[in-house]
Design a protein around this motif. Structure first.
Motif, short mmCIF file in Angstrom:
data_model
loop_
_atom_site.label_atom_id
_atom_site.label_comp_id
_atom_site.label_asym_id
_atom_site.label_seq_id
_atom_site.Cartn_x
_atom_site.Cartn_y
_atom_site.Cartn_z
N GLN A 36 -84.29 23.80 -66.62
CA GLN A 36 -84.78 24.98 -65.92
C GLN A 36 -85.58 25.89 -66.83
O GLN A 36 -86.62 26.44 -66.43
CB GLN A 36 -83.59 25.74 -65.32
CG GLN A 36 -82.87 24.97 -64.21
CD GLN A 36 -81.68 25.71 -63.65
OE1 GLN A 36 -80.95 26.38 -64.39
NE2 GLN A 36 -81.45 25.60 -62.36
N TYR A 40 -89.14 26.17 -65.45
CA TYR A 40 -89.23 27.42 -64.68
C TYR A 40 -89.43 28.65 -65.55
O TYR A 40 -90.40 29.39 -65.41
CB TYR A 40 -87.97 27.65 -63.84
CG TYR A 40 -87.48 26.53 -62.98
CD1 TYR A 40 -88.32 25.52 -62.51
CD2 TYR A 40 -86.13 26.47 -62.59
CE1 TYR A 40 -87.86 24.50 -61.70
CE2 TYR A 40 -85.66 25.47 -61.77
CZ TYR A 40 -86.51 24.47 -61.34
OH TYR A 40 -86.04 23.48 -60.54
N ASP A 79 -77.71 29.99 -59.86
CA ASP A 79 -77.82 28.62 -59.37
C ASP A 79 -76.43 28.20 -58.88
O ASP A 79 -75.50 28.09 -59.68
CB ASP A 79 -78.29 27.72 -60.51
CG ASP A 79 -78.51 26.28 -60.09
OD1 ASP A 79 -77.50 25.62 -59.72
OD2 ASP A 79 -79.64 25.80 -60.11
N ASN A 127 -83.16 23.78 -55.29
CA ASN A 127 -84.14 23.26 -56.25
C ASN A 127 -83.90 21.79 -56.55
O ASN A 127 -84.85 21.05 -56.79
CB ASN A 127 -84.14 24.09 -57.54
CG ASN A 127 -82.76 24.39 -58.07
OD1 ASN A 127 -81.90 23.52 -58.16
ND2 ASN A 127 -82.53 25.64 -58.42
N TRP A 263 -80.92 28.33 -55.56
CA TRP A 263 -81.06 29.68 -56.10
C TRP A 263 -80.58 30.68 -55.06
O TRP A 263 -80.93 30.58 -53.87
CB TRP A 263 -82.51 29.99 -56.43
CG TRP A 263 -83.09 29.34 -57.63
CD1 TRP A 263 -84.24 28.59 -57.68
CD2 TRP A 263 -82.62 29.42 -58.98
NE1 TRP A 263 -84.50 28.19 -58.96
CE2 TRP A 263 -83.52 28.68 -59.79
CE3 TRP A 263 -81.52 30.02 -59.59
CZ2 TRP A 263 -83.34 28.55 -61.16
CZ3 TRP A 263 -81.34 29.89 -60.95
CH2 TRP A 263 -82.25 29.15 -61.73
N SER A 282 -90.27 29.18 -58.88
CA SER A 282 -89.51 28.04 -59.41
C SER A 282 -89.19 26.98 -58.36
O SER A 282 -88.64 25.93 -58.71
CB SER A 282 -88.20 28.54 -60.05
OG SER A 282 -87.38 29.16 -59.07
N THR A 283 -89.53 27.23 -57.11
CA THR A 283 -89.29 26.21 -56.09
C THR A 283 -90.61 25.71 -55.49
O THR A 283 -90.62 25.14 -54.41
CB THR A 283 -88.38 26.74 -54.96
OG1 THR A 283 -88.95 27.92 -54.39
CG2 THR A 283 -86.99 27.03 -55.49
N LEU A 288 -90.80 22.00 -59.38
CA LEU A 288 -89.68 21.11 -59.12
C LEU A 288 -89.95 19.72 -59.68
O LEU A 288 -89.04 19.05 -60.18
CB LEU A 288 -89.40 21.03 -57.61
CG LEU A 288 -88.93 22.33 -56.96
CD1 LEU A 288 -88.57 22.09 -55.50
CD2 LEU A 288 -87.73 22.91 -57.70
#
Length: 357
Positions: A36, A40, A79, A127, A263, A282-283, A288
């Motif tokens: 991550q 991310y 998460d 995610n 998330w 981040s998605t 991803l």
């Protein structure tokens, strides 16, 4: 469409830069958090100037719930597992998520149609798709290796200690599959008194051989230290030990327990708007897919699959290691979050009572 998307991206980037500060993001640690941070956190900070503080927890839902209930929230995002996302949302502890805030796929497909089924919840966005699997030390079984979930419970044919999650969830389901219940029928059986008794009876057969684990980093370490010869564990952690650390481990995909991580933003998050921006960033499709370069968890967006390539070593194809690979879907147990939202307390009490006897 493309011009509109480019303009939207530019406006978002401007908004990001104007509100630079910090975010506290809680996840599970180990190789998963590394994935991550690389996919991310670092690119988000580079794009926005917002620093992301990564905080580890054995189960991020626990501190999130505690902070919201205490009215003292320092977490911006966490998460969490699917059943926790539903339960905490029902309890009013999470911010609701508008799917319209999520970026479309590169071809313009709306996010609501691009995520895999169940990945977008009222208060959380997935995610990854991950699996709890059985892993074993291949050096301990050179001639006749185990290949099924039932083999995990067969200590006569495959002698040695077993590592098992110290929790009702996943342990009860996998015990039933090992006892002959098809993965697709597990919750129908587990929803009865007889089914719970059957699962605990199966666990009884190995109880004296079990080394219990609670944190995701423990199973590969138990195998590496020779404390167990087989263990349940998260497929990404086992993959990291196999590929990054060259451990002689193999995965048994039969009866794998499939789940999502998502998330979620706690009610009272100190930096709500920036937390939403991070969640959307981040998605997206590319982020991803980028995560899969570091760990073998399946992206929660359909459009990400075609972008999944090599591991960070530059030579290992990631697709065969994904839990969503068709070759790995051997009698899987797909988590039923509604079942666990309804039965978690009851079954945890029964499991803990069994454990104490």
């Amino acid at each position: 469409m493309k011009k509109a998307m480019m303009l939207t991206t530019a406006l978002i980037a401007t908004g990001f830069a104007a509100s630079a500060q910090e975010l506290n993001v809680v996840s599970w640690g180990g190789a998963y958090t590394v994935s991550q941070v690389e996919a991310y956190h670092k690119p988000f900070t580079e794009m926005t100037g917002i620093k992301v503080n990564s905080i580890d927890a054995d189960n991020p839902a626990t501190p999130l719930k505690a902070q919201v209930e205490a009215g003292n929230v320092s977490i911006d995002l966490a998460d969490i597992e699917l059943s926790d996302a539903i339960r905490l949302c029902d309890e009013g502890l999470l911010e609701e998520i508008d799917p319209a805030m999520l970026p479309a796929a590169p071809d313009g497909t709306p996010a609501a149609d691009d995520f895999v089924p169940g990945a977008i919840q009222d208060c959380a966005v997935a995610n990854i798709v991950w699996a709890t699997v059985v892993a074993y030390d291949a050096s301990k079984f050179p001639d006749n290796p185990p290949s099924t979930l039932a083999d995990f419970f067969d200590t006569e044919k495959f002698p040695g200690k077993r590592g098992l999650l110290k929790a009702a969830k996943r342990s009860l389901e996998m015990a039933l599959v090992a006892d002959g219940v098809p993965g697709s029928e597990v919750y129908e059986v587990l929803g009865t008194e007889e089914g719970v008794a059957r699962a605990l009876a199966k666990l009884d057969t190995i109880k004296d051989s079990v080394v219990w684990w609670e944190a995701g980093a423990q199973p590969p370490q138990l195998l590496a230290d020779g404390e167990v010869v087989m263990t349940t564990g998260y497929n990404g952690r086992i993959f990291n030990a196999m590929i990054a650390e060259n451990k002689p481990f193999n995965i048994i995909w039969d009866g794998a327990y499939m789940d999502y991580d998502l998330w979620a933003i706690p009610k009272g998050a100190p930096h709500l708007e920036d937390a939403k921006k991070f969640l959307a960033f981040s998605t997206d499709t590319q982020r991803l897919a980028d995560q899969a370069k570091y760990i073998s968890y399946g992206p929660a967006r359909k459009s990400s699959s075609a972008l999944v390539g090599l591991y960070q070593d530059g030579k290992t194809e990631m697709a065969p290691h994904m839990p969503t690979n068709p070759d790995n879907l051997i009698n899987p147990i797909w988590t039923d979050p509604t079942f666990w939202a309804d039965h978690d307390v009851e079954l945890s009490e029964k499991f803990n009572a069994w454990l104490a006897n």
